[in-house]
Write an enzyme that holds these catalytic residues in place. Structure first.
Site, short mmCIF file in Angstrom:
data_model
loop_
_atom_site.label_atom_id
_atom_site.label_comp_id
_atom_site.label_asym_id
_atom_site.label_seq_id
_atom_site.Cartn_x
_atom_site.Cartn_y
_atom_site.Cartn_z
N ASP A 183 0.82 -1.23 0.00
CA ASP A 183 0.00 0.00 0.00
C ASP A 183 0.85 1.27 0.00
O ASP A 183 0.31 2.37 -0.05
CB ASP A 183 -0.95 0.02 1.20
N TYR A 189 10.89 5.45 1.29
CA TYR A 189 11.72 4.45 1.99
C TYR A 189 13.18 4.49 1.52
O TYR A 189 14.05 3.92 2.17
CB TYR A 189 11.17 3.03 1.76
P1 NAD Z 1 -0.03 -7.92 13.68
O1 NAD Z 1 1.08 -8.53 14.47
O2 NAD Z 1 -0.93 -6.93 14.31
O3 NAD Z 1 -0.93 -9.11 13.10
C1 NAD Z 1 -0.45 -10.15 12.34
C2 NAD Z 1 -1.18 -11.43 12.69
O4 NAD Z 1 -0.62 -12.48 11.91
C3 NAD Z 1 -1.05 -11.86 14.16
O5 NAD Z 1 -2.31 -11.97 14.75
C4 NAD Z 1 -0.33 -13.20 14.08
O6 NAD Z 1 -0.75 -14.12 15.06
C5 NAD Z 1 -0.73 -13.67 12.69
N1 NAD Z 1 0.12 -14.74 12.15
C6 NAD Z 1 1.46 -14.88 12.28
N2 NAD Z 1 1.86 -16.00 11.63
C7 NAD Z 1 0.75 -16.56 11.07
C8 NAD Z 1 0.54 -17.71 10.27
N3 NAD Z 1 1.55 -18.52 9.90
N4 NAD Z 1 -0.73 -17.99 9.86
C9 NAD Z 1 -1.75 -17.18 10.22
N5 NAD Z 1 -1.60 -16.08 10.97
C10 NAD Z 1 -0.36 -15.76 11.39
O7 NAD Z 1 0.66 -7.31 12.41
P2 NAD Z 1 0.25 -6.03 11.55
O8 NAD Z 1 0.94 -4.85 12.07
O9 NAD Z 1 -1.21 -5.98 11.41
O10 NAD Z 1 0.85 -6.40 10.15
C11 NAD Z 1 0.50 -7.58 9.45
C12 NAD Z 1 1.32 -7.70 8.20
O11 NAD Z 1 0.84 -6.81 7.19
C13 NAD Z 1 2.78 -7.35 8.41
O12 NAD Z 1 3.56 -8.19 7.61
C14 NAD Z 1 2.84 -5.93 7.95
O13 NAD Z 1 4.14 -5.53 7.65
C15 NAD Z 1 1.94 -6.02 6.77
N6 NAD Z 1 1.43 -4.76 6.23
C16 NAD Z 1 1.59 -4.62 4.91
C17 NAD Z 1 1.14 -3.51 4.29
C18 NAD Z 1 1.35 -3.44 2.81
O14 NAD Z 1 0.70 -2.73 2.14
N7 NAD Z 1 2.27 -4.23 2.23
C19 NAD Z 1 0.50 -2.50 5.02
C20 NAD Z 1 0.33 -2.68 6.38
C21 NAD Z 1 0.80 -3.84 6.98
#
Ligand code: NAD
Length: 443
Positions: free
Chosen positions: A171, A266
């Site tokens: 995003d 970044y």
């Molecule tokens: P978070 O820690 O709040 O939540 C992540 C969840 O994933 C947790 O509840 C955890 O238990 C779960 N999890 C871990 N391993 C798992 C597995 N093998 N199977 C199922 N569930 C599993 O994290 P967050 O801050 O919400 O971020 C989540 C992800 O999204 C991160 O990788 C973050 O960097 C990414 N993110 C990406 C974007 C993007 O656009 N690329 C934007 C925001 C967040």
């Protein structure tokens, strides 16, 4: 009448889950849903948001079936889309990704530099596990994966599951385009046609046109030389002066180095790592801000909804960042042929760059997937930086596959953010110890 679809959110316990659900519920006219499921491998964490999500869904459309589960079969059976945002190791491991490198005066960041490499080594297994569940229980399903670090995860999916229906997205450029739309004075980022190339969190806009076809890039570059991504004097006076304000303002130093394109913010971690380290508090990093801020706020708001049995007056908001996920799912389900930035195998799209690199470029998305647009040749500066960084990402994935200490040491040594092989080795030993539970054993 459009077919109604079924989605599973993998990483259901994420703090982003409620806002993604609100975004899905706000878009039922273009992406109609019959089922929403949450899946996480940590039941206690998922339960912090699960009941509130159920209430939000029932309030909007009680005909939508809802399940929150930790059983992969229940989660992945009968789904059309998996929205994957998992964080292996959760926020406490993010804190170590940020703090361990800072001990060595290296950038401590979630996706860039040594922290991103450590996180990549954790993420690969979790993402592959979820792809395998999806293929087993719903082989027609698409995974829209935005689990970070997106570049390393995308390279791992290319190497390990090349034929899977996975689309890797981010995003970040969307967020930047919201800012660009504000600065150039158009109502929405969708009023802009952009050209962009790079790796994830490592790219450049080469054209930004309005819908009349007018090129806005030169004027925007002039603006950026003075204000970065801040909206002029008005923005300087009124914007919330948080770490994003600093990052957006700092973009003027990125344009100073490369004044013909608009950089992803970044890039500051790679072009000015010394500045970043000097301006980071090693005892209170972004992970601490998220734990004390967004995580606490979202879980408190969810607990209130659960206690009250309704969402009236809630502070939860639709996640604008989730808009692109709805756009992408709609494009795949209903063949909208929308132009979107996706992380895909280069295969000649950037002419003077390796075919097998995972690059972030505009693609046209329809019901059969995506078609990348040709970006032509890129200049030496960007090409050099990208070649170095893509080699780092490839070495990380090879290290994970081969369980190779040597390759991970090489990856860290090659990173623009690490000064020498000596520091890379110290960092590696420290990160390996901290990640014992999550990385494959390295030999
Ligand atoms: P978070 O820690 O709040 O939540 C992540 C969840 O994933 C947790 O509840 C955890 O238990 C779960 N999890 C871990 N391993 C798992 C597995 N093998 N199977 C199922 N569930 C599993 O994290 P967050 O801050 O919400 O971020 C989540 C992800 O999204 C991160 O990788 C973050 O960097 C990414 N993110 C990406 C974007 C993007 O656009 N690329 C934007 C925001 C967040």
């Amino acid at each position: 009448m459009k077919n109604k679809l079924s989605v599973v959110i993998a990483g259901g316990g994420s703090t982003y889950t409620p806002e993604i659900i609100l975004m899905l519920l706000d878009n039922l006219d273009r992406l109609p849903l019959r089922k929403i499921k949450l899946y996480d491998n940590d039941e206690a964490r998922q339960n912090k948001v699960a009941k509130a999500c159920e209430i939000l869904i029932k309030e909007k459309d009680p005909t939508i079936e809802y399940v929150a589960t930790t059983d992969p079969e229940e989660a992945y059976t009968d789904v059309d889309f998996c929205l994957a945002h998992i964080r292996v190791g959760q926020l406490p491991m993010r804190e170590l990704d940020e703090k361990i490198p800072l001990k060595y005066d290296c950038v401590g960041q979630e996706t860039c530099g040594p922290g991103g490499i450590a996180y990549g080594m954790r993420s690969i297994g979790g993402v592959i596990e979820n792809i395998d569940y999806m293929e087993k229980y719903s082989p027609h399903c698409w995974m829209l994966n935005y689990s970070n670090p997106a570049s390393i995860v995308a390279e791992a999916t290319r190497r390990l599951r090349p034929n899977s229906r996975v689309i890797n997205i981010c995003d970040m450029p969307i967020g930047m385009e919201h800012g660009i739309a504000d600065i150039v004075g158009v109502p929405s980022r969708k009023d802009l046609d952009i050209r962009y190339y790079g790796l994830n969190h490592f790219g450049w806009y080469t054209s930004i046109k309005d819908k009349t076809g007018k090129e806005l890039l030169p004027a925007l570059i002039e603006h950026m030389k003075q204000y970065g991504f801040i909206n002029g004097e008005e923005g300087m006076a009124t914007e919330n002066k948080d770490s994003w304000f600093e990052t957006n303002l700092f973009a003027k130093h990125l344009v100073a180095v490369e004044p013909t394109t608009i950089p992803n913010t970044y890039l500051k971690y790679y072009l000015y790592p010394d500045y970043v380290v000097e301006h980071t508090d090693p005892s209170y990093t972004r992970a601490n801000e998220v734990i004390d801020g967004r995580e606490t706020e979202v879980f408190t708001a969810c607990a209130e909804i659960e206690k009250n049995g309704h969402s009236k007056g809630t502070s939860l908001e639709i996640g604008i960042h989730a808009e692109f996920i709805v756009d992408l799912a709609t494009a795949l389900a209903f063949n909208t042929q929308e132009r979107m930035l996706i992380i895909v195998e280069n295969k000649g799209a950037i002419k003077n760059f390796p075919d097998d690199a995972m690059v972030e470029i505009p693609c046209i998305v329809g019901k059969d997937g995506y078609e990348p647009l040709a970006m032509g040749e890129i200049p030496t500066f960007q090409k050099g930086l990208m070649e170095q960084q893509v080699a780092v990402e490839k070495l990380v994935v090879e290290a994970w596959i081969d369980q190779s200490y040597q390759k991970l040491w090489q990856a860290l040594t090659l990173s623009q953010t690490v000064p020498s092989a000596t520091v890379a080795k110290q960092l590696l030993d420290d990160l390996m110890e901290a990640n014992k539970q999550y990385w494959p054993e390295l030999h």
